[in-house]
Write a protein that holds these residues in place. Sequence first.
Motif, mmCIF file in Angstrom:
data_model
loop_
_atom_site.group_PDB
_atom_site.id
_atom_site.type_symbol
_atom_site.label_atom_id
_atom_site.label_comp_id
_atom_site.label_asym_id
_atom_site.label_seq_id
_atom_site.Cartn_x
_atom_site.Cartn_y
_atom_site.Cartn_z
ATOM 1 N N ALA A 357 50.215 46.313 29.096
ATOM 2 C CA ALA A 357 48.803 46.417 28.526
ATOM 3 C C ALA A 357 47.822 46.923 29.849
ATOM 4 C CB ALA A 357 48.437 44.890 28.264
ATOM 5 N N PHE A 358 48.358 47.196 30.986
ATOM 6 C CA PHE A 358 47.385 47.081 32.124
ATOM 7 C C PHE A 358 47.712 48.563 32.798
ATOM 8 C CE2 PHE A 358 48.076 42.707 31.967
ATOM 9 C CZ PHE A 358 46.728 42.172 31.898
ATOM 10 N N THR A 359 46.638 49.300 33.174
ATOM 11 C CA THR A 359 46.712 50.700 33.777
ATOM 12 C C THR A 359 46.010 50.588 35.104
ATOM 13 O OG1 THR A 359 45.041 51.597 32.620
ATOM 14 C CG2 THR A 359 46.910 51.833 31.423
ATOM 15 N N MET A 360 45.961 51.686 35.823
ATOM 16 C CA MET A 360 45.438 51.643 37.217
ATOM 17 C C MET A 360 43.999 51.759 36.975
ATOM 18 S SD MET A 360 47.749 51.576 39.198
ATOM 19 C CE MET A 360 46.741 51.800 40.677
ATOM 20 N N ASP A 361 43.353 52.441 35.679
ATOM 21 C CA ASP A 361 42.249 52.058 35.614
ATOM 22 C C ASP A 361 41.478 50.954 35.394
ATOM 23 O OD1 ASP A 361 41.531 54.913 35.725
ATOM 24 O OD2 ASP A 361 41.923 55.375 33.606
ATOM 25 N N ASP A 362 42.362 50.010 34.605
ATOM 26 C CA ASP A 362 42.105 48.380 34.139
ATOM 27 C C ASP A 362 42.105 47.869 35.715
ATOM 28 O OD1 ASP A 362 42.396 48.905 31.883
ATOM 29 O OD2 ASP A 362 44.496 48.608 31.567
ATOM 30 N N ILE A 363 43.013 48.047 36.601
ATOM 31 C CA ILE A 363 42.930 47.609 38.167
ATOM 32 C C ILE A 363 41.479 47.736 38.608
ATOM 33 C CG2 ILE A 363 43.946 47.368 40.180
ATOM 34 C CD1 ILE A 363 46.607 47.862 38.999
ATOM 35 N N ASP A 364 41.109 49.012 38.625
ATOM 36 C CA ASP A 364 39.946 49.490 39.239
ATOM 37 C C ASP A 364 38.544 48.629 38.832
ATOM 38 O OD1 ASP A 364 41.234 51.188 40.749
ATOM 39 O OD2 ASP A 364 40.832 52.963 39.415
ATOM 40 N N VAL A 365 38.531 48.662 37.389
ATOM 41 C CA VAL A 365 37.645 47.731 36.731
ATOM 42 C C VAL A 365 37.690 46.233 37.036
ATOM 43 C CG1 VAL A 365 36.250 47.313 34.744
ATOM 44 C CG2 VAL A 365 37.313 49.562 35.076
ATOM 45 N N LEU A 366 38.829 45.781 36.758
ATOM 46 C CA LEU A 366 38.879 44.367 36.937
ATOM 47 C C LEU A 366 38.871 43.974 38.362
ATOM 48 C CD1 LEU A 366 41.756 43.895 34.368
ATOM 49 C CD2 LEU A 366 39.325 43.146 34.362
ATOM 50 N N GLN A 367 39.349 44.656 39.414
ATOM 51 C CA GLN A 367 39.206 44.250 40.869
ATOM 52 C C GLN A 367 37.562 44.224 41.140
ATOM 53 O OE1 GLN A 367 41.709 43.437 43.298
ATOM 54 N NE2 GLN A 367 39.874 42.612 44.107
ATOM 55 N N THR A 368 36.882 45.186 40.558
ATOM 56 C CA THR A 368 35.422 45.198 40.656
ATOM 57 C C THR A 368 34.867 43.638 40.276
ATOM 58 O OG1 THR A 368 35.131 47.532 40.810
ATOM 59 C CG2 THR A 368 33.260 46.251 40.478
#
Length: 556
Positions: A357-368
């Motif tokens: 369910a998670f991608t690298m784009d998700d990591i960028d947004v959720l880390q912010t």
Amino acid sequence: MSESGTNTNRTDRNAAMEHNQWHSRTLAPLLWIACFMAPFMLAPIIRDATLSERVIIAILYVMLLMSAIAPVPYKLKAGSLLLLGYLAGLYTLINLGPWSNSAIFFLATCILAVLLFDQPTDIWITSISLGTIAGIGLLNLLNLLKPLSAEVPVTDSLGWVTYTANMIALTVMLIWAVRTFKRELQAVANQLSDSLTLIKKDRDDLERKVNERTVGLTRKTDQLRAASYIARQTAEVQNLSALLETVANLVTDQFGFYHTGIFLMNETGDDVVLQAASSEGGHRMIERGHALAVGTQGIVGYVVAQKKPRIALDVGTDAVFFNNPDLPMTRSELALPLLVRNKVLGILDIQSNQPQAFTMDDIDVLQTLADQVAVAIENTRLLDESQAALSQLEALTGVRTREAWRQKLRGKNRVFTYTPLGLRAEKLSQPREKTVTVPLTLRGQKIGNISIARKGDAEINKSDEDLIAEVASQAGLAIDNIRLLEDATQRARQEQIVGNLAARFSQSLDIDTLLQTAARELAQLPDVSEVSVFIGKETNETSTRQNDRRNSGQHE
């Protein structure tokens, strides 16, 4: 069937379709040209023909005209055109012999057969045409068939052989040239069709990538909008527990995840403890005091130790992380560190019931988002610490204020009363009915009262009470300022006395003189009746005499 095989079959079908369309588009103008030129080409034949022959020629021409006009099948149209050319050549050869226009009709029939039909149809039509020429020549040489026209000269065997050989050679060369041109044209058409197919495939791939990119950008935009909304909603939350619960619930609601949990580091830094969760299973874990050891338990412990995000799936080595009975539907997990100045405050743990369910784009947004949450947590902690320090300071200030006033008054209350007879100092009187008493407070400490009683039956309203309270507040501040000024003045006086004593002591060179000077100067202090200064061990007699004097109210 593989995708490449499917594409090949589709290309073959497209090529065949294009080829048939080319045949149809070629036949239509040929039919109209034949309809237009047929009267001129058949005129010599019709002139010498009998009535029945003219009727047959007319019927054939009508058939040709109907083929050009009527919506009949392709083979019937093409066959009508070839049949007319073949019959015209046959009639001309039989009636006028080999030295007539029959060669033109037979050549046109063979060439049109190659253009309008594929192998082996064109070969059969060409063979029939050439065989007809050879057969009529053989019959003519055997005197079995003579030219119908009397004006036709006799053709010997050499002439027929020459005519037949020329027709075969000319027909073969023309057919070979037309077939080569047709084959090259077909190759160009196939290449063009393949190019169009590749262009269409590239266009479809480009559209698919654009759609995927658009979907990805739309999803990322929605995630950024959700993260911004969460940041706005948590900006004004000042309670740490409420902040953590708000973040956990909003992440689940806005992003649509199965579970969101927030871990915070304990005081020792050995474990992270679950503090907030959005799912029922997470609430049960909080009630049990769920905690994970740093660096050893699950991806949460790993992320705390490594200070970087990690995604876990329910396959391979990560499957052991999902054996949690409180969260049985978890299929993907993302853990993000809550970092402030490279210090880990805790972990934002997000779990989904969808695999991968998670991608690298998700990591960028959720880390912010995690960074914003970490700053909010740190600000809330600093605010709590500041409020606690302020409360302690206020309490200490209140205690010091109370102690200072206790020392100031030393059990002696000061009372002033205003009556119609004037202002006087007296003892505190008992409150009467309809008397309003407002405390004099200073830094949370009560240092006195203001009591007001109105004349007669008049009552004090709310506006008067507010005015009295404001006067009491200002009076308390003014009284304390006077006390502070008196204390400062007294300290200055004491420091001056100490300075003068030090100056006098420095002028004495004898111990007895110094002690006498000390006793004399200290006796000048207010409320001092007797001063004793001695050097040596204190005896029981001296202690008894001092206690007696102290009990009799004397100051020493």
